[in-house]
Design a protein around this motif. Structure first.
Motif, PDB file in Angstrom:
ATOM      1  N   PHE A  23      -3.109  60.695  13.974  1.00 17.20           N
ATOM      2  CA  PHE A  23      -3.646  62.072  14.923  1.00 17.20           C
ATOM      3  C   PHE A  23      -5.006  61.037  15.598  1.00 17.20           C
ATOM      4  CE2 PHE A  23      -0.089  63.753  13.146  1.00 17.20           C
ATOM      5  CZ  PHE A  23       0.260  63.996  13.901  1.00 17.20           C
ATOM      6  N   GLU A  24      -5.298  61.570  16.886  1.00  9.51           N
ATOM      7  CA  GLU A  24      -6.553  60.675  17.391  1.00  9.51           C
ATOM      8  C   GLU A  24      -7.186  61.720  16.760  1.00  9.51           C
ATOM      9  OE1 GLU A  24      -6.592  62.001  21.266  1.00  9.51           O
ATOM     10  OE2 GLU A  24      -5.959  63.984  21.106  1.00  9.51           O
ATOM     11  N   ASP A  25      -7.166  62.913  16.136  1.00  5.40           N
ATOM     12  CA  ASP A  25      -8.302  63.643  14.984  1.00  5.40           C
ATOM     13  C   ASP A  25      -8.963  62.459  14.184  1.00  5.40           C
ATOM     14  OD1 ASP A  25      -6.481  64.488  13.689  1.00  5.40           O
ATOM     15  OD2 ASP A  25      -6.789  66.659  13.635  1.00  5.40           O
ATOM     16  N   GLY A  26      -8.091  61.658  13.540  1.00  5.47           N
ATOM     17  CA  GLY A  26      -8.429  61.406  12.021  1.00  5.47           C
ATOM     18  C   GLY A  26      -7.336  60.561  10.457  1.00  5.47           C
ATOM     19  N   LEU A  27      -6.672  62.478  11.088  1.00 13.51           N
ATOM     20  CA  LEU A  27      -5.248  63.289  10.222  1.00 13.51           C
ATOM     21  C   LEU A  27      -4.566  61.869   9.675  1.00 13.51           C
ATOM     22  CD1 LEU A  27      -4.408  64.789   8.300  1.00 13.51           C
ATOM     23  CD2 LEU A  27      -2.873  66.021  10.143  1.00 13.51           C
TER      24      LEU A  27
END
Length: 100
Positions: A23-27
């Protein structure tokens, strides 16, 4: 209201039998194909309404993904080797599975 992070990459890893998702938040997470099939969001698996889940045959350990189709900009339809393909995996639902 917070905005849910978008998936940047979905990679179906046949050798590992898992969906790798970032995901774009790094997850970053890997969801086994068997778990994806067992947790299908389809009415066939979940049931209709608030009642109990209908009984399901066991998912074979060697379940595989035969193909995946994007559904608009919000989900993916996953086709499994046992013929199941009626669940739409929204980005939010995949995020929930990835975070669990």
């Amino acid at each position: 209201m917070s905005v849910m992070p978008w998936p940047q990459e979905l990679r179906f890893r046949k050798g590992a039998a898992e969906l790798s998702i970032t995901f774009e938040d790094g997850l970053e997470a890997a969801i086994p194909y068997k778990r994806l099939r067992e947790e299908s969001p389809s009415a066939e698996v979940r049931g209709h309404g608030a009642g109990p889940r209908p009984p399901q045959p066991p998912v074979p350990d060697d379940i595989s993904v035969t193909k995946a189709d994007p559904v608009g900009r919000y989900a993916v339809r996953i086709h499994f080797s046992d013929g199941h393909s009626s669940g739409l995996y929204t980005w939010q639902y995949l995020r929930e599975l990835a975070a669990a």
